[in-house]
Design a protein around this motif. Structure first.
Motif, PDB file in Angstrom:
ATOM      1  N   TYR A  55      -0.022  -7.962  -7.484  1.00 50.81           N
ATOM      2  CA  TYR A  55      -0.371  -9.456  -7.510  1.00 50.81           C
ATOM      3  C   TYR A  55       0.963 -10.144  -7.576  1.00 50.81           C
ATOM      4  O   TYR A  55       0.993 -11.504  -7.259  1.00 50.81           O
ATOM      5  CB  TYR A  55      -1.078  -9.810  -8.756  1.00 50.81           C
ATOM      6  CG  TYR A  55      -2.646  -9.346  -8.554  1.00 50.81           C
ATOM      7  CD1 TYR A  55      -3.529  -9.907  -7.840  1.00 50.81           C
ATOM      8  CD2 TYR A  55      -2.962  -8.007  -9.023  1.00 50.81           C
ATOM      9  CE1 TYR A  55      -4.772  -9.324  -7.444  1.00 50.81           C
ATOM     10  CE2 TYR A  55      -4.197  -7.618  -8.991  1.00 50.81           C
ATOM     11  CZ  TYR A  55      -5.221  -8.374  -8.259  1.00 50.81           C
ATOM     12  OH  TYR A  55      -6.475  -7.952  -8.091  1.00 50.81           O
ATOM     13  N   VAL A  56       1.927  -9.516  -7.871  1.00 59.27           N
ATOM     14  CA  VAL A  56       3.356 -10.253  -7.728  1.00 59.27           C
ATOM     15  C   VAL A  56       4.042 -10.089  -6.098  1.00 59.27           C
ATOM     16  O   VAL A  56       4.364 -11.339  -5.934  1.00 59.27           O
ATOM     17  CB  VAL A  56       4.586  -9.643  -8.641  1.00 59.27           C
ATOM     18  CG1 VAL A  56       5.720 -10.353  -8.543  1.00 59.27           C
ATOM     19  CG2 VAL A  56       3.993  -9.960 -10.188  1.00 59.27           C
ATOM     20  N   PHE A  57       4.062  -9.143  -5.339  1.00 58.98           N
ATOM     21  CA  PHE A  57       4.562  -9.090  -4.195  1.00 58.98           C
ATOM     22  C   PHE A  57       3.725  -9.040  -2.984  1.00 58.98           C
ATOM     23  O   PHE A  57       3.800  -9.068  -1.916  1.00 58.98           O
ATOM     24  CB  PHE A  57       5.467  -7.743  -4.286  1.00 58.98           C
ATOM     25  CG  PHE A  57       6.328  -7.665  -5.437  1.00 58.98           C
ATOM     26  CD1 PHE A  57       7.597  -8.629  -5.255  1.00 58.98           C
ATOM     27  CD2 PHE A  57       6.296  -6.966  -6.417  1.00 58.98           C
ATOM     28  CE1 PHE A  57       8.450  -8.608  -6.241  1.00 58.98           C
ATOM     29  CE2 PHE A  57       7.470  -6.954  -7.332  1.00 58.98           C
ATOM     30  CZ  PHE A  57       8.429  -7.584  -7.256  1.00 58.98           C
ATOM     31  N   GLY A  58       2.340  -8.840  -3.573  1.00 61.52           N
ATOM     32  CA  GLY A  58       1.230  -8.594  -2.454  1.00 61.52           C
ATOM     33  C   GLY A  58       1.430  -9.811  -1.482  1.00 61.52           C
ATOM     34  O   GLY A  58       1.303  -9.505  -0.105  1.00 61.52           O
ATOM     35  N   GLY A  59       0.959 -10.824  -1.824  1.00 61.06           N
ATOM     36  CA  GLY A  59       1.066 -11.976  -0.824  1.00 61.06           C
ATOM     37  C   GLY A  59       2.379 -12.215  -0.251  1.00 61.06           C
ATOM     38  O   GLY A  59       2.224 -12.728   1.074  1.00 61.06           O
ATOM     39  N   ALA A  60       3.439 -12.079  -0.696  1.00 60.06           N
ATOM     40  CA  ALA A  60       4.915 -12.157   0.055  1.00 60.06           C
ATOM     41  C   ALA A  60       4.946 -11.165   1.162  1.00 60.06           C
ATOM     42  O   ALA A  60       5.639 -11.372   2.231  1.00 60.06           O
ATOM     43  CB  ALA A  60       6.065 -12.142  -0.910  1.00 60.06           C
ATOM     44  N   ILE A  61       4.352  -9.700   0.959  1.00 60.47           N
ATOM     45  CA  ILE A  61       4.795  -8.778   1.765  1.00 60.47           C
ATOM     46  C   ILE A  61       3.669  -8.658   2.864  1.00 60.47           C
ATOM     47  O   ILE A  61       3.950  -8.581   3.937  1.00 60.47           O
ATOM     48  CB  ILE A  61       4.781  -7.561   0.933  1.00 60.47           C
ATOM     49  CG1 ILE A  61       5.921  -7.439   0.102  1.00 60.47           C
ATOM     50  CG2 ILE A  61       4.825  -6.320   1.780  1.00 60.47           C
ATOM     51  CD1 ILE A  61       6.080  -6.166  -0.866  1.00 60.47           C
ATOM     52  N   ASP A  67      -4.781  -7.113   1.088  1.00 63.93           N
ATOM     53  CA  ASP A  67      -4.447  -6.202   2.505  1.00 63.93           C
ATOM     54  C   ASP A  67      -3.223  -5.334   1.604  1.00 63.93           C
ATOM     55  O   ASP A  67      -2.964  -4.160   2.127  1.00 63.93           O
ATOM     56  CB  ASP A  67      -3.727  -7.020   3.347  1.00 63.93           C
ATOM     57  CG  ASP A  67      -4.998  -7.786   4.150  1.00 63.93           C
ATOM     58  OD1 ASP A  67      -6.026  -7.244   4.067  1.00 63.93           O
ATOM     59  OD2 ASP A  67      -4.544  -8.790   4.895  1.00 63.93           O
ATOM     60  N   TYR A  68      -2.560  -5.833   0.910  1.00 65.26           N
ATOM     61  CA  TYR A  68      -1.269  -5.222   0.210  1.00 65.26           C
ATOM     62  C   TYR A  68      -1.883  -3.935  -0.606  1.00 65.26           C
ATOM     63  O   TYR A  68      -1.559  -2.923  -0.672  1.00 65.26           O
ATOM     64  CB  TYR A  68      -0.380  -6.028  -0.500  1.00 65.26           C
ATOM     65  CG  TYR A  68       0.955  -5.216  -1.107  1.00 65.26           C
ATOM     66  CD1 TYR A  68       1.687  -4.609   0.059  1.00 65.26           C
ATOM     67  CD2 TYR A  68       1.362  -5.342  -2.350  1.00 65.26           C
ATOM     68  CE1 TYR A  68       3.135  -3.962  -0.180  1.00 65.26           C
ATOM     69  CE2 TYR A  68       2.557  -4.489  -2.510  1.00 65.26           C
ATOM     70  CZ  TYR A  68       3.415  -4.192  -1.445  1.00 65.26           C
ATOM     71  OH  TYR A  68       4.634  -3.439  -1.947  1.00 65.26           O
ATOM     72  N   LEU A  69      -2.991  -4.076  -1.398  1.00 65.83           N
ATOM     73  CA  LEU A  69      -3.586  -3.313  -2.185  1.00 65.83           C
ATOM     74  C   LEU A  69      -3.789  -1.767  -1.324  1.00 65.83           C
ATOM     75  O   LEU A  69      -3.490  -0.748  -1.915  1.00 65.83           O
ATOM     76  CB  LEU A  69      -4.680  -3.563  -2.885  1.00 65.83           C
ATOM     77  CG  LEU A  69      -5.629  -2.695  -3.674  1.00 65.83           C
ATOM     78  CD1 LEU A  69      -4.850  -2.181  -5.008  1.00 65.83           C
ATOM     79  CD2 LEU A  69      -6.804  -3.552  -4.082  1.00 65.83           C
ATOM     80  N   GLN A  70      -4.289  -2.114  -0.090  1.00 66.66           N
ATOM     81  CA  GLN A  70      -4.768  -0.948   0.778  1.00 66.66           C
ATOM     82  C   GLN A  70      -3.564  -0.251   1.117  1.00 66.66           C
ATOM     83  O   GLN A  70      -3.799   0.944   1.251  1.00 66.66           O
ATOM     84  CB  GLN A  70      -5.512  -1.734   1.862  1.00 66.66           C
ATOM     85  CG  GLN A  70      -6.751  -2.261   1.750  1.00 66.66           C
ATOM     86  CD  GLN A  70      -8.090  -1.047   1.274  1.00 66.66           C
ATOM     87  OE1 GLN A  70      -8.473  -1.210   0.159  1.00 66.66           O
ATOM     88  NE2 GLN A  70      -7.983   0.019   2.072  1.00 66.66           N
ATOM     89  N   PHE A  71      -2.457  -0.850   1.094  1.00 68.32           N
ATOM     90  CA  PHE A  71      -1.294  -0.254   1.680  1.00 68.32           C
ATOM     91  C   PHE A  71      -0.491   0.366   0.376  1.00 68.32           C
ATOM     92  O   PHE A  71       0.008   1.507   0.367  1.00 68.32           O
ATOM     93  CB  PHE A  71      -0.267  -1.196   2.382  1.00 68.32           C
ATOM     94  CG  PHE A  71       1.018  -0.892   2.848  1.00 68.32           C
ATOM     95  CD1 PHE A  71       1.144  -0.177   3.979  1.00 68.32           C
ATOM     96  CD2 PHE A  71       2.179  -0.655   2.127  1.00 68.32           C
ATOM     97  CE1 PHE A  71       2.375   0.509   4.402  1.00 68.32           C
ATOM     98  CE2 PHE A  71       3.533   0.016   2.134  1.00 68.32           C
ATOM     99  CZ  PHE A  71       3.393   0.528   3.518  1.00 68.32           C
TER     100      PHE A  71
END
Length: 264
Positions: A55-61, A67-71
């Motif tokens: 939740y801190v870096f997911g949107g930026a990356i 999508d970032y949780l899946q990765f």
């Protein structure tokens, strides 16, 4: 005759390797039950890592946290369990400093039983960490397309790799002179290998020299295998490579730990 007079019967048979190893493994599990705060790092820690990075870096990356949780989740699964493996060396060094290792060496039974039993008991911590990370990820919305079989296979692979890596840390625990030094060196090594891997970002976005290291980093190979299993993709080559590296680590550091243990 003297022994029979003192004990009222014949001498009991010498305990075998399996029995003595099981006894030392039980000791490790009893320590966890009597000092449950030892489990804080394998319960709260992994949840914080997964939630914070998502939740801190997911949107930026990745653009979205989903999508970032899946990765991210397969990498956090690897990171969380391998960080727990450092405790194997910390515990051994603490026992050594307290004189417990000397007491074990004086007891009858298989000489390596205290080492093997302790590492087996630590595997319970690895399994608990893996379960907590996977359950937390599923609650946050992770899609495990590999199903139950894929999840269990991924967890077993990571626990097995951590078991192998624990021999490296037991070697370290016998090579240095304080438990705090083992923890400091072990954590630094794990964090270095984890952050210079494919846990958090796609290696294609990294500079050439860094990407080259990521490609040969065993942590990256393990994460590739775990991702393939969780995603339900073909994983034979990735799993085979991770298992081969785990076997190599065990083949080098398990005998080295035993040798240092005999000389300590």
């Amino acid at each position: 005759m003297t022994i029979e007079l003192l004990t009222g019967g014949p001498r009991p048979p010498r305990a075998g390797a399996v029995a003595t190893t099981a006894a030392y493994a039980r000791r490790g599990l009893l320590k966890l039950r009597r000092v449950p705060e030892q489990l804080v790092d394998v319960t709260i820690g992994p949840i914080l890592l997964l939630v914070m990075f998502t939740y801190v870096f997911g949107g930026a990356i990745s653009g979205t946290t989903g999508d970032y949780l899946q990765f991210l989740l397969p990498g956090i699964l690897v990171m969380g369990v391998l960080l727990t493996a450092v405790q194997a060396g910390v515990t051994l060094q603490a026992d050594r400093s307290a004189g417990v290792v000397d007491r074990f060496r004086s007891l009858p039974g298989w000489r390596a039983a205290p080492l093997v039993g302790a590492v087996l008991a630590d595997s319970v911590r690895y399994a608990a960490t893996a379960a907590i990370i996977v359950v937390t990820g599923l609650l946050l919305g992770f899609d495990a397309d590999g199903g139950v079989v894929g999840v269990l296979a991924a967890a077993l692979l990571v626990v097995g790799f951590a078991f192998a890596l624990s021999w490296l840390f037991t070697t370290l625990g016998l090579a240095v002179r304080s438990a705090s030094a083992v923890q400091g060196i072990g954590m630094m090594a794990i964090f270095l290998l984890v952050f210079v891997s494919n846990v958090f970002v796609d290696p294609a976005t990294l500079p050439g020299a860094v990407a080259a290291f990521v490609d040969v980093n065993p942590i990256s190979h393990l994460v590739d295998a775990v991702r393939a299993l969780l995603y339900g993709e073909p994983a034979g080559a990735e799993v085979g490579l991770a298992l081969a590296e785990a076997a190599a680590v065990t083949a080098v550091f398990a005998p080295l730990t035993a040798r240092l243990y005999r000389r300590s």
